[in-house]
Write a protein that holds these residues in place. Structure first.
Motif, PDB file in Angstrom:
ATOM      1  N   GLN A 174       0.831  -1.195   0.000  1.00  0.00           N
ATOM      2  CA  GLN A 174       0.000   0.000   0.000  1.00  0.00           C
ATOM      3  C   GLN A 174       0.873   1.255   0.000  1.00  0.00           C
ATOM      4  O   GLN A 174       2.041   1.222   0.408  1.00  0.00           O
ATOM      5  CB  GLN A 174      -0.911  -0.001   1.227  1.00  0.00           C
ATOM      6  N   ALA A 175       0.291   2.319  -0.465  1.00  0.00           N
ATOM      7  CA  ALA A 175       0.991   3.596  -0.468  1.00  0.00           C
ATOM      8  C   ALA A 175       1.465   3.933   0.941  1.00  0.00           C
ATOM      9  O   ALA A 175       0.759   3.689   1.928  1.00  0.00           O
ATOM     10  CB  ALA A 175       0.070   4.694  -0.991  1.00  0.00           C
ATOM     11  N   GLY A 176       2.674   4.463   0.996  1.00  0.00           N
ATOM     12  CA  GLY A 176       3.281   4.773   2.287  1.00  0.00           C
ATOM     13  C   GLY A 176       4.176   3.671   2.817  1.00  0.00           C
ATOM     14  O   GLY A 176       4.925   3.884   3.775  1.00  0.00           O
ATOM     15  N   GLY A 177       4.076   2.496   2.219  1.00  0.00           N
ATOM     16  CA  GLY A 177       4.862   1.363   2.668  1.00  0.00           C
ATOM     17  C   GLY A 177       6.270   1.352   2.109  1.00  0.00           C
ATOM     18  O   GLY A 177       6.697   2.291   1.423  1.00  0.00           O
TER      19      GLY A 177
ATOM     20  N   SER B 297      12.389  12.147  -8.882  1.00  0.00           N
ATOM     21  CA  SER B 297      11.136  11.505  -8.474  1.00  0.00           C
ATOM     22  C   SER B 297      11.297  10.569  -7.284  1.00  0.00           C
ATOM     23  O   SER B 297      10.313  10.242  -6.615  1.00  0.00           O
ATOM     24  CB  SER B 297      10.541  10.726  -9.661  1.00  0.00           C
ATOM     25  N   VAL B 298      12.526  10.119  -6.997  1.00  0.00           N
ATOM     26  CA  VAL B 298      12.743   9.181  -5.896  1.00  0.00           C
ATOM     27  C   VAL B 298      13.693   9.717  -4.839  1.00  0.00           C
ATOM     28  O   VAL B 298      13.869   9.078  -3.788  1.00  0.00           O
ATOM     29  CB  VAL B 298      13.268   7.825  -6.414  1.00  0.00           C
ATOM     30  N   LYS B 299      14.271  10.853  -5.082  1.00  0.00           N
ATOM     31  CA  LYS B 299      15.253  11.415  -4.155  1.00  0.00           C
ATOM     32  C   LYS B 299      14.633  11.622  -2.781  1.00  0.00           C
ATOM     33  O   LYS B 299      13.531  12.153  -2.659  1.00  0.00           O
ATOM     34  CB  LYS B 299      15.778  12.731  -4.713  1.00  0.00           C
ATOM     35  N   GLY B 300      15.342  11.182  -1.762  1.00  0.00           N
ATOM     36  CA  GLY B 300      14.850  11.313  -0.398  1.00  0.00           C
ATOM     37  C   GLY B 300      13.977  10.159   0.060  1.00  0.00           C
ATOM     38  O   GLY B 300      13.688  10.029   1.248  1.00  0.00           O
ATOM     39  N   ARG B 301      13.542   9.320  -0.875  1.00  0.00           N
ATOM     40  CA  ARG B 301      12.703   8.169  -0.530  1.00  0.00           C
ATOM     41  C   ARG B 301      13.392   6.838  -0.808  1.00  0.00           C
ATOM     42  O   ARG B 301      13.144   5.861  -0.102  1.00  0.00           O
ATOM     43  CB  ARG B 301      11.391   8.220  -1.321  1.00  0.00           C
ATOM     44  N   PHE B 302      14.216   6.785  -1.842  1.00  0.00           N
ATOM     45  CA  PHE B 302      14.903   5.554  -2.233  1.00  0.00           C
ATOM     46  C   PHE B 302      16.385   5.666  -1.902  1.00  0.00           C
ATOM     47  O   PHE B 302      16.973   6.745  -1.999  1.00  0.00           O
ATOM     48  CB  PHE B 302      14.760   5.313  -3.736  1.00  0.00           C
TER      49      PHE B 302
ATOM     50  N   LEU C  14      18.035  -1.796  -3.431  1.00  0.00           N
ATOM     51  CA  LEU C  14      17.296  -0.547  -3.533  1.00  0.00           C
ATOM     52  C   LEU C  14      16.254  -0.541  -2.426  1.00  0.00           C
ATOM     53  O   LEU C  14      15.285  -1.311  -2.477  1.00  0.00           O
ATOM     54  CB  LEU C  14      16.621  -0.391  -4.894  1.00  0.00           C
ATOM     55  N   GLN C  15      16.489   0.288  -1.420  1.00  0.00           N
ATOM     56  CA  GLN C  15      15.512   0.459  -0.347  1.00  0.00           C
ATOM     57  C   GLN C  15      14.526   1.535  -0.778  1.00  0.00           C
ATOM     58  O   GLN C  15      14.933   2.662  -1.067  1.00  0.00           O
ATOM     59  CB  GLN C  15      16.211   0.867   0.958  1.00  0.00           C
ATOM     60  N   MET C  16      13.261   1.182  -0.783  1.00  0.00           N
ATOM     61  CA  MET C  16      12.220   2.101  -1.245  1.00  0.00           C
ATOM     62  C   MET C  16      11.251   2.375  -0.109  1.00  0.00           C
ATOM     63  O   MET C  16      10.578   1.455   0.374  1.00  0.00           O
ATOM     64  CB  MET C  16      11.478   1.495  -2.446  1.00  0.00           C
ATOM     65  N   ASN C  17      11.207   3.615   0.313  1.00  0.00           N
ATOM     66  CA  ASN C  17      10.323   4.024   1.413  1.00  0.00           C
ATOM     67  C   ASN C  17       9.287   5.023   0.912  1.00  0.00           C
ATOM     68  O   ASN C  17       9.432   5.603  -0.162  1.00  0.00           O
ATOM     69  CB  ASN C  17      11.145   4.659   2.529  1.00  0.00           C
ATOM     70  N   THR C  18       8.265   5.205   1.709  1.00  0.00           N
ATOM     71  CA  THR C  18       7.195   6.153   1.395  1.00  0.00           C
ATOM     72  C   THR C  18       6.721   5.961  -0.044  1.00  0.00           C
ATOM     73  O   THR C  18       6.663   6.902  -0.842  1.00  0.00           O
ATOM     74  CB  THR C  18       7.668   7.609   1.622  1.00  0.00           C
ATOM     75  N   LEU C  19       6.406   4.751  -0.372  1.00  0.00           N
ATOM     76  CA  LEU C  19       6.034   4.419  -1.747  1.00  0.00           C
ATOM     77  C   LEU C  19       4.710   5.062  -2.139  1.00  0.00           C
ATOM     78  O   LEU C  19       3.795   5.230  -1.304  1.00  0.00           O
ATOM     79  CB  LEU C  19       5.973   2.905  -1.916  1.00  0.00           C
TER      80      LEU C  19
ATOM     81  N   VAL D  77       6.755  -4.142  -9.191  1.00  0.00           N
ATOM     82  CA  VAL D  77       6.388  -3.484  -7.932  1.00  0.00           C
ATOM     83  C   VAL D  77       5.060  -2.776  -8.161  1.00  0.00           C
ATOM     84  O   VAL D  77       4.937  -1.981  -9.091  1.00  0.00           O
ATOM     85  CB  VAL D  77       7.466  -2.480  -7.496  1.00  0.00           C
ATOM     86  N   THR D  78       4.082  -3.090  -7.326  1.00  0.00           N
ATOM     87  CA  THR D  78       2.758  -2.499  -7.460  1.00  0.00           C
ATOM     88  C   THR D  78       2.385  -1.809  -6.152  1.00  0.00           C
ATOM     89  O   THR D  78       2.415  -2.428  -5.080  1.00  0.00           O
ATOM     90  CB  THR D  78       1.701  -3.559  -7.792  1.00  0.00           C
ATOM     91  N   ILE D  79       2.043  -0.522  -6.265  1.00  0.00           N
ATOM     92  CA  ILE D  79       1.672   0.258  -5.085  1.00  0.00           C
ATOM     93  C   ILE D  79       0.208   0.644  -5.209  1.00  0.00           C
ATOM     94  O   ILE D  79      -0.193   1.314  -6.160  1.00  0.00           O
ATOM     95  CB  ILE D  79       2.531   1.532  -4.961  1.00  0.00           C
ATOM     96  N   SER D  80      -0.570   0.241  -4.230  1.00  0.00           N
ATOM     97  CA  SER D  80      -2.000   0.551  -4.237  1.00  0.00           C
ATOM     98  C   SER D  80      -2.289   1.748  -3.334  1.00  0.00           C
ATOM     99  O   SER D  80      -1.623   1.958  -2.323  1.00  0.00           O
ATOM    100  CB  SER D  80      -2.799  -0.664  -3.782  1.00  0.00           C
TER     101      SER D  80
END
Length: 121
Positions: free
Chosen positions: A13-16, A62-67, A80-85, A117-120
């Motif tokens: 889910q979004a935010g994950g 688009s990913v700076k600060g989150r990935f 690749l660590q992906m946060n706040t998706l 990768v699917t973000i709902s």
């Protein structure tokens, strides 16, 4: 034969958060420049994170600060660590390797097959 194998994708889910891994077989790319790309449905593949020989990194806006891109040289593995998706992060993600210590996104010569990768929302 060189193989790059991505893992860790899935649906969240979004935010994950998710952590992608890319294991490299058949060649030691651990000290070379490597990168992550992604391709969303209907869009071109884009470079989103890159790590050089000296561990310097570069990110798409688009990913700076989150990935965060990182590597384990002993295991010849890229992460690749992906946060706040966000839903717009939905894409197939690819890892890639260059034959250079320092590179740009256009310098890749070996590619993984990609992982979804699917973000709902």
């Amino acid at each position: 034969q060189v193989q790059l194998v991505e893992s860790g994708g899935g649906s969240v889910q979004a935010g994950g958060s998710l952590r992608l891994s890319c294991a490299v077989y058949g060649y030691d790319y651990s000290n070379y420049c490597m990168a992550w790309f992604r391709q969303a449905p209907g869009k071109e593949r884009e470079g989103i994170a890159l790590i050089n020989h000296d561990s310097s990194t570069r990110y798409a806006d688009s990913v700076k600060g989150r990935f965060t891109i990182s590597r384990d040289t002993a295991k010849n593995t890229l992460f690749l660590q992906m946060n706040t998706l966000k839903p717009e992060d939905t894409a197939t993600y690819y890892c890639a390797a260059s034959g250079r210590w320092f590179c740009g996104y256009s310098d890749m010569r070996a590619w993984g097959k990609g992982i979804l990768v699917t973000i709902s929302s």
